[in-house]
Design an enzyme around this catalytic site. Structure first.
Site, PDB file in Angstrom:
ATOM      1  N   ARG A 215       1.018  -1.298  -0.064  1.00 27.20           N
ATOM      2  CA  ARG A 215       0.046   0.063  -0.035  1.00 27.20           C
ATOM      3  C   ARG A 215       0.928   1.421  -0.138  1.00 27.20           C
ATOM      4  O   ARG A 215       2.153   1.314   0.489  1.00 27.20           O
ATOM      5  CB  ARG A 215      -0.932   0.012   1.180  1.00 27.20           C
ATOM      6  CG  ARG A 215      -0.065  -0.105   2.612  1.00 27.20           C
ATOM      7  CD  ARG A 215      -1.165   0.175   3.676  1.00 27.20           C
ATOM      8  NE  ARG A 215      -2.171  -0.887   3.777  1.00 27.20           N
ATOM      9  CZ  ARG A 215      -3.427  -0.756   3.658  1.00 27.20           C
ATOM     10  NH1 ARG A 215      -3.821   0.464   3.744  1.00 27.20           N
ATOM     11  NH2 ARG A 215      -4.114  -1.857   3.694  1.00 27.20           N
ATOM     12  N   GLY A 236       6.739  -2.101  -4.441  1.00 27.43           N
ATOM     13  CA  GLY A 236       6.803  -1.202  -3.154  1.00 27.43           C
ATOM     14  C   GLY A 236       5.733  -0.079  -3.045  1.00 27.43           C
ATOM     15  O   GLY A 236       4.752   0.236  -3.771  1.00 27.43           O
ATOM     16  N   HIS A 237       5.822   0.421  -1.998  1.00 29.89           N
ATOM     17  CA  HIS A 237       4.786   1.481  -1.481  1.00 29.89           C
ATOM     18  C   HIS A 237       4.938   2.668  -2.529  1.00 29.89           C
ATOM     19  O   HIS A 237       6.140   3.176  -2.698  1.00 29.89           O
ATOM     20  CB  HIS A 237       4.980   2.192  -0.198  1.00 29.89           C
ATOM     21  CG  HIS A 237       6.366   2.428   0.234  1.00 29.89           C
ATOM     22  ND1 HIS A 237       6.746   3.795   0.264  1.00 29.89           N
ATOM     23  CD2 HIS A 237       7.444   1.650   0.756  1.00 29.89           C
ATOM     24  CE1 HIS A 237       7.792   3.968   0.667  1.00 29.89           C
ATOM     25  NE2 HIS A 237       8.390   2.696   0.921  1.00 29.89           N
ATOM     26  N   ASN A 238       3.597   3.276  -2.877  1.00 29.84           N
ATOM     27  CA  ASN A 238       3.819   4.572  -3.619  1.00 29.84           C
ATOM     28  C   ASN A 238       4.214   4.497  -5.211  1.00 29.84           C
ATOM     29  O   ASN A 238       4.306   5.406  -5.964  1.00 29.84           O
ATOM     30  CB  ASN A 238       4.410   5.754  -3.221  1.00 29.84           C
ATOM     31  CG  ASN A 238       3.895   6.156  -1.781  1.00 29.84           C
ATOM     32  OD1 ASN A 238       3.996   5.303  -0.697  1.00 29.84           O
ATOM     33  ND2 ASN A 238       2.817   7.014  -1.621  1.00 29.84           N
ATOM     34  N   SER A 256       7.955   4.287  -4.513  1.00 29.16           N
ATOM     35  CA  SER A 256       8.082   5.604  -5.202  1.00 29.16           C
ATOM     36  C   SER A 256       8.655   5.577  -6.549  1.00 29.16           C
ATOM     37  O   SER A 256       8.472   6.707  -7.316  1.00 29.16           O
ATOM     38  CB  SER A 256       8.560   6.775  -4.343  1.00 29.16           C
ATOM     39  OG  SER A 256       7.937   6.897  -3.241  1.00 29.16           O
TER      40      SER A 256
END
Lengths: 344, 344, 344
Positions: A215, A236-238, A256
């Site tokens: 998330r 991974g996140h973002n 990211s």
């Protein structure tokens, strides 16, 4: 569903040679095909396999014919084959049953013809679109949203708030929406950065077995429409992945990073944080893109650290000739030495 | 829990500018924040995002102020943010319920305020500490021990005998205590080396989705306190990881390797058997440490086989100039050739 | 089962020194051993550990003896140890119970002394051989076939049609038979190539936690007899793996690759599509074999792209001396320059 060769030729828009009434009910390899299975032959070297097949009908590249077989002639038999397969075979059967052992929380909204398997757990405030099939042991966390005609194979986990578009397919063991990996070190320990965002998966995406998508921390992780992700991949996140991109098995995308549309990533490749991979770029298998790097649209990169494929090839070839180069330097030294000993 | 800006300033030990009574109930990014969400701004370039935010309060680096916002001034806004988040938001709600479908074996000891979700299976002789939350589909094998305030997300497997400290968090699909991978070849087949040891996970450790940690063969696999392990990581049998080390996604640690305290391992890096990575060392992403190697305390290594970062950079730069070097050798050959043809 | 030292010596065919009636009921490390646990000592440096052990009996390399211990002398104590362990300790207890919460479909054939754990889901037309143990949360899809004396640890997924031989062991989270990753791009999207084949796993194979093995697309994926696969490995569609091969953790094998017998693949290595790895070849850890490549029988390859180990070592050594080579070229340039300035 059983169709005739004529109907299929019409659907594909191709020319038919042979019996227009020949029946077709499935697809197969030449070796495994029964009488009504469709096969495809895209080159002369596979013609003999087709000749021995029980199949009545074949999709064939122009100029490939076989006595006694009905042929549908096409420039791209393999593509015609996948189109035919989708047309002939349903992705899955909609059963419209909620198994008695499934546990549904409060305020769960279930569409028409939804199938929920045994030992499924659905928390409060979840919504599931029409004709979606959720297999055994799936877990749908609070507030998750699943579109229409999705398929969740056994043992998929959606953490709370995960949203899936329509016709999404998630394979066994996939975990969508787990906490991102972010900590700030201070006062002698790692403090967890809040992982409160969510994941949005676009329509027609497919995600492989045991793949994990984290998330967003404060924002969102987004998988575009028609994206295909293989097994054991880490997102991974973002991370943002554009439409129709393809990630092979065991790829890892750090937090990211942004991938454009039609990006291709080979198996076991990795990206550091905050990379940008522009549209139609290709990252070779096992390559490593350093954090913060940008790969330009349409470029193909290779190696760790990843560089343009042509450069990689040139350097690698040079690397292969290092022994020669060292020999040549030695010879130069000898030549110079002969003429001016003591100079070097 | 709702707090005032004044209370937060006091907790953090920072100076407040603005309304001491302003209410704070959560944390968010500037874009997603509501009135009572806390945001942080660590540089001028994010000031405009903050100015547009609905948030009333912000943690701000010294010298960053905004008309109409209450500011808590700090040297490290991001760290203050994670500290505030932990202070404001509970990790999870303790519910003190054992779901009716959970199956508990004989002699299971359950602490106070423990929550056990649906379809959890707990075998004989397991102990679970106070205020721990075990989500759906978790499996706790015979004799497992789970400390206080732990969180096991849905679908975690603890093989028999696994022991967790306090406040451990295990994400969905993690498998702790599977058999190590050890065989002895003889008489025409692989014989399995006994995998009878166990796994001990220290307090405050966090382990990601679908990560696997193998049990010791005859001894123990040990994960230190406060260790953070990302998704899809493999930790082999008898591995020892010191306190506060961090392993990024898809890392693989082969059997019997020893990592010290504060070690950092980048994504997809691998270690052979019997490596020693001393305290505060860093292994770069995708690097490979050969079996039996020792990385000294504080060193940063990179590449496969892993070498010191400075050396890697130097070699890599040189590698990038191989073409030049070859050109220079060619020119030398020409120069020599002119003056002494036939010599070389 | 408790045996005497004499019985064990007879089983192993080795010479006994000491008390023939000494009892042996298990195996352990010297440090953890109780009185009746068997230990092994394969070199002088471990003799002191053994001397301090509570164990009465030890397997010892020739010439290693300890006062007061009963010794079984052998050329290969470690191998004798694993043989003894298998002889003394049952792989698992056959319980002959089907848990009341297990859900069995129509036409499921269950052998003698089969144990099925809680919350197992078995679909229609599945067959399970005698003395097999299926743990909690396993999912056996329609038409799956499981041989005799198999062990499926908690939370294994067999997609429909998967076939396992005898004595197969699958660890927690393994997914066998998921769809292969094959698409054909056309008309603006990815069309899924039919994934209708199956997976066949040979007898005595063992597959690790969270490993994924994809079904064949039109044909079969085949894992040979006695193959050992570690955790988090990806085996693509239509891959063929010969008998007794070994794949370490996080290896990835792309579609349609063929591995022979006794192949060894190190951790995190990857293979492109349609590779051929002949019998007894070894692929080093983190190596990458490019698609379509053939590794000859008995060869050891290393690096990405993978090349023969000797060549890799030579190139790598040369690479390490690039700085020197550059210095030597500079000196040559200087020497030439002195004698003929302006020439170069």
């Amino acid at each position: 569903m059983t169709r005739t060769a004529e109907e299929l030729a019409q659907y594909l828009g191709v020319r038919l040679e042979g019996d227009p009434k020949a029946e077709i009910s499935g697809v197969a390899s030449p070796e495994r095909a029964g009488k009504t299975d469709l096969i495809y032959v895209d080159s002369h070297k596979h013609l003999e396999r087709a000749a021995k097949s029980k199949a009545t009908c074949m999709l064939a590249a122009r100029g490939l014919r076989l006595e006694g077989k009905t042929s549908l002639e096409t420039d791209n038999p393999k593509f015609a084959f996948v189109k035919s397969a989708e047309w002939l075979l349903p992705r899955f059967e909609a059963e419209a049953t909620i198994h008695g052992t499934a546990i549904l929380g409060a305020n769960v909204v279930v569409g028409v013809n939804v199938s929920v398997g045994p030992y499924v757990v659905i928390e409060d405030d979840v919504a599931i679109g029409d004709q979606t099939k959720i297999d055994a042991f799936c877990f749908l966390g609070r507030g998750a949203r699943v579109g229409q005609r999705c398929r969740l194979h056994p043992r998929v986990t959606l953490y709370s708030g995960t949203r899936l578009g329509d016709r999404v397919e998630l394979h066994s063991g996939a975990v969508i929406g787990g906490d991102g990996f972010g900590y700030v070190f201070g006062e002698g320990r790692h403090w967890k950065f809040p992982q409160m965002g969510s994941v949005e998966v676009g329509s027609d995406a497919e995600i492989g077995c045991n793949t994990t998508v984290d998330r967003g921390s404060l924002g969102e992780t987004r998988i575009g429409q028609g994206v295909k992700i293989d097994n054991l991949v880490q997102v991974g996140h973002n991370v943002q992945i554009g439409d129709l991109s393809v990630l092979a098995a065991q790829v890892g995308i750090s937090g990211s990073s942004v991938l454009g549309d039609y990006v291709t990533v080979g198996g076991q490749a990795g990206m550091g944080e905050h990379c940008v991979i522009e549209d139609r770029a290709t990252v070779g298998g096992q390559s490593g893109v350093l954090g913060g790097k940008r790969i330009r649209a349409g470029e193909t990169v290779w190696g760790t650290p990843a560089r343009k494929l042509e450069k990689f090839k040139q350097q690698y070839a040079r690397f292969g000739h290092l022994e020669d180069l060292a020999d040549r330097v030695r010879e130069l030294e000898n030549a110079i030495g002969e003429r001016g000993a003591g100079k070097i």
